[in-house]
Scaffold this active site. Structure first.
Site, short mmCIF file in Angstrom:
data_model
loop_
_atom_site.label_atom_id
_atom_site.label_comp_id
_atom_site.label_asym_id
_atom_site.label_seq_id
_atom_site.Cartn_x
_atom_site.Cartn_y
_atom_site.Cartn_z
NE ARG A 257 -2.32 0.67 3.92
CZ ARG A 257 -1.55 1.23 4.90
NH1 ARG A 257 -0.87 2.53 4.66
NH2 ARG A 257 -1.28 0.70 6.16
CG HIS A 261 -5.72 2.07 7.05
ND1 HIS A 261 -5.77 0.67 6.59
CD2 HIS A 261 -6.66 2.44 7.75
CE1 HIS A 261 -6.78 0.11 7.02
NE2 HIS A 261 -7.67 1.30 7.71
CE1 TYR A 270 1.58 2.50 8.79
CE2 TYR A 270 0.33 3.94 9.98
CZ TYR A 270 0.70 3.09 8.95
OH TYR A 270 -0.52 3.43 7.97
C1 LIG Z 1 -13.30 -6.86 12.92
C2 LIG Z 1 -12.40 -5.40 12.83
N1 LIG Z 1 -11.56 -5.15 13.72
C3 LIG Z 1 -10.97 -3.85 13.26
C4 LIG Z 1 -11.31 -3.00 12.43
C5 LIG Z 1 -10.61 -1.82 12.15
N2 LIG Z 1 -9.53 -1.84 10.84
C6 LIG Z 1 -10.16 -1.60 9.80
S1 LIG Z 1 -9.03 -2.00 8.44
C7 LIG Z 1 -8.17 -2.72 9.50
C8 LIG Z 1 -6.74 -3.36 8.87
C9 LIG Z 1 -7.18 -4.25 7.89
O1 LIG Z 1 -5.86 -4.63 7.40
P1 LIG Z 1 -5.90 -5.61 6.26
O2 LIG Z 1 -6.74 -6.98 6.50
O3 LIG Z 1 -4.36 -5.91 5.88
O4 LIG Z 1 -6.21 -4.88 5.05
P2 LIG Z 1 -5.47 -3.31 4.47
O5 LIG Z 1 -6.29 -2.20 5.18
O6 LIG Z 1 -4.32 -3.59 4.46
O7 LIG Z 1 -6.30 -3.54 2.87
C10 LIG Z 1 -8.85 -2.77 10.80
C11 LIG Z 1 -7.99 -3.17 11.95
C12 LIG Z 1 -12.29 -3.31 11.67
N3 LIG Z 1 -12.79 -2.66 10.61
N4 LIG Z 1 -13.09 -4.60 11.85
#
Ligand SMILES: Cc1ncc(C[n+]2csc(CCOP(=O)(O)OP(=O)(O)O)c2C)c(N)n1
Ligand SMILES: [Mg+2]
Length: 360
Positions: A257, A261, A270
């Site tokens: 990415r 985020h 970070y």
């Molecule tokens: C169940 C849940 N826990 C926490 C969150 C907060 N949250 C949103 S995106 C994210 C990280 C997701 O990481 P990844 O699966 O690697 O996807 P990326 O954002 O890198 O595309 C988190 C912890 C959420 N949306 N849902």
């Protein structure tokens, strides 16, 4: 079979276009020029729409936005391997895949403006609404593909999630069920190295995410996620396997990415400049463009004309989204349940009073 040659336990990664756009001709897929240029168009459109969406969020015209920058190949490549009869189930960072599978851009913008009508992609477009609760879409996708199999339908289901999603219980439940029932599901993990500020090495002690497939009894493959041809080839093979009844595949798309985020994040807190530089040199759009130029089907003049056309197109789509009727309070509450429970109804009444609206 690609999955036989790329054992995920050895950490071997499928790559067809290297970082400088050189093609491995032994593995080069046969894709007609029109389709290649269509994929390139969608990758560039994704980048331009991404930049526009970030600016709009800063102007207060869009609620929040998760950028796709750097992951365009990882999204467009797998979607290229689908037919109209196939379903796409996504998380929230898959704009390129949505556009490639037929979602109108203006609808996707409407969604990030907070309007549920933005999830209505139109008749015959087989894409589910976004699933922001991380990993929750995985069991949905497995259930959908199980239903297709049960009904003897031809369509398969492509399910996107992130490296973070692979740590959720939903991942285990989904992949386990898919393995046992041999559902026609393609699990596409966009490993972009980060789950907000949590790095990949703290996400799992496995060497790769792809190897997790082996414990569920089906193939897994690690693919260079910035190589659109590799993603297309691996997904096409997985789609064919699923369609002929041979069950699921897990594809780990090893990507990055390049942006924050979401528009609520500041990634400089970070991660290092060095890391960003490394991945900027592996930009999936530059790599694909070099391939198309060497193939003799692309040049600078075409690039300039396309960029101008897409910028204009994006402006038109923004206008369409902004001109669309704003959601009412009832729309906001009404999308959660078929029949609203009392707990939600009392909140709706509270907000009605708060906004000076008539009680329902
Ligand atoms: C169940 C849940 N826990 C926490 C969150 C907060 N949250 C949103 S995106 C994210 C990280 C997701 O990481 P990844 O699966 O690697 O996807 P990326 O954002 O890198 O595309 C988190 C912890 C959420 N949306 N849902
Ligand atoms: Mg991630």
């Amino acid at each position: 079979m690609l999955v036989d040659d790329y054992d995920p336990l050895k950490g071997k990664m499928l790559q067809i276009l290297d970082k400088d756009g050189n093609v491995d001709s032994a593995l080069e897929p046969k894709i007609d020029d029109k389709r290649l240029l269509e994929a390139y168009r969608i990758m560039l459109l994704t980048r331009i729409a991404d930049e526009k969406s970030i600016r709009m969020q800063r102007q207060g015209r869009l609620g929040a936005y998760p950028p796709s920058k750097g992951q365009e190949a990882s999204q467009v490549g797998p979607a290229m391997a689908l037919g109209n009869e196939d379903w796409m189930v996504w998380a929230f960072r898959e704009l390129g895949a949505l556009l490639m599978h037929g979602a109108p851009l203006w609808r996707t913008m409407l969604y990030w403006m907070g309007n549920e009508e933005g999830s209505n992609y139109g008749e015959g477009i087989r894409i589910t609404p976004s699933s922001v609760p991380v990993g929750s879409q995985i069991p949905h996708a497995v259930g959908m593909s199980f239903a297709s199999k049960y009904r003897n339908e031809k369509g398969v289901t492509l399910c996107f999630f992130g490296d973070g999603g692979s740590s959720e219980g939903d991942f285990h439940e989904g992949l386990n069920f898919a393995g046992v029932m041999r559902t026609p599901t393609i699990f596409l993990c966009q490993n972009n190295q980060w789950a907000i500020s949590l790095p990949r090495e703290l996400q799992t002690a496995s060497k790769t995410i792809a190897q997790k497939a082996l414990s569920y009894g089906f193939p897994g493959i690690l693919v260079d996620g910035n190589d659109v041809l590799a993603l297309y080839s691996a997904t096409k093979e997985a789609v064919e396997r699923a369609r002929r009844g041979d069950g699921p595949t897990l594809i780990e798309s090893f990507t990055y990415r390049l942006s924050d985020h979401t528009t609520s994040d500041d990634a400089t807190r970070y991660r290092t400049e060095q890391e960003l530089k490394y991945w900027n040199e592996r930009d999936p759009i530059d790599r694909f463009r070099t391939y198309l130029i060497r193939k003799g089907i692309w040049d600078d003049a075409k690039e300039r004309a396309l960029a101008a056309e897409l910028n204009q197109f994006v402006e038109g789509e923004v206008k369409r989204a902004e001109d669309f009727a704003k959601p009412t309070l009832d729309d906001v509450f009404g999308h959660t349940y078929a029949e609203m429970p009392d707990s939600l109804r009392s909140q709706l009444e509270f907000h009605r009073r708060d906004l000076g609206l008539k009680e329902g």
